[in-house]
Write an enzyme that holds these catalytic residues in place. Sequence first.
Site, mmCIF file in Angstrom:
data_model
loop_
_atom_site.group_PDB
_atom_site.id
_atom_site.type_symbol
_atom_site.label_atom_id
_atom_site.label_comp_id
_atom_site.label_asym_id
_atom_site.label_seq_id
_atom_site.Cartn_x
_atom_site.Cartn_y
_atom_site.Cartn_z
ATOM 1 N N SER A 1 0.826 -1.201 0.000
ATOM 2 C CA SER A 1 0.000 0.000 0.000
ATOM 3 C C SER A 1 0.868 1.262 0.000
ATOM 4 O O SER A 1 1.708 1.431 -0.877
ATOM 5 C CB SER A 1 -0.963 -0.052 1.197
ATOM 6 O OG SER A 1 -2.064 0.802 0.989
ATOM 7 N N ASP B 1 -5.834 -3.635 -2.421
ATOM 8 C CA ASP B 1 -4.844 -3.249 -1.416
ATOM 9 C C ASP B 1 -4.045 -4.427 -0.856
ATOM 10 O O ASP B 1 -4.603 -5.390 -0.337
ATOM 11 C CB ASP B 1 -5.599 -2.541 -0.289
ATOM 12 C CG ASP B 1 -4.688 -1.949 0.768
ATOM 13 O OD1 ASP B 1 -3.458 -2.029 0.608
ATOM 14 O OD2 ASP B 1 -5.218 -1.400 1.749
#
Length: 293
Positions: A57, A184
């Site tokens: 991320s 993610d």
Amino acid sequence: MSTMIALPEEDIATKHSGGLRYAVAFGGGGARGISHIHVIEALDELGIRPVAISGSSIGAIMGAGMASGMTGREMSEYTIETVGNRGRLFNRLWSLGPATMRDRLGGFRFGHFNLEHIIDALLPTQVPRDFADLLIPLKISATDYYGQAETVLETGELRTAIAASAAIPGLFMPVRVNERIMIDGGVCNPVPYEQLLDLADVVIGIDVVGAPEGDGTHPPNRLDSIFGASQLTMQANIALKLKLRPPHIFLRPNVNRFGVLDFFKAREILDASVDIKDELKRAIDAFEAAVDA
């Protein structure tokens, strides 16, 4: 803040008397990941160049900057000037084209933002477009949505991989990589340090996931409850990993009070987490002292 140091085994001390190989894993946590910059600054000041980097991320973004050869100071200045400055941020987004910012971003509703275009507009020019052009090997964690598993990206189009790793569910559209739908990386692996354990003598893991804070009596609002539940899940994941096989150095900057979307508070995040620099230096000194003993 909290620091964990796993003391070296005897064979490390005997094998690497000429200097230890370091690797660093930058965790996910949205705007809280701006604090990763202090880790990069500390390594710069110590003259340590990692042999490998991993990121999930926001950690993939910071890892890409370091792997491209940017210094911590350069990354700090760039972050404050871009995402930390509302006017300049909106100017960059408005320049996306080709029609309007709304069309290019995919709309102005949560879950519809096209992160690939945002990443392309905001990344510094030093970050190349292909993994092959990086100065330090980089592993980026993403989550294969339908495959229900972590995917480690380390070749091909770098910016697409970064966007896939940072595609927070409910905020950004998923990203297609190698004909797979990615979201993610923090969903499966918030701090991907285990990817580096066989590549270096000292692996540093940085956790910026954070956790819900409050007086325990006031219920969170809808958005806070969504992000807070995600934090709790990721912290449970991290706790299990630390029991099974921890990194050599594990740090948690003091960023709990900041939200995942508090990018405009870049300067405040850096100010609040500056102590992590000295904390990392002390941990490295302790580890190297144990090796030399």
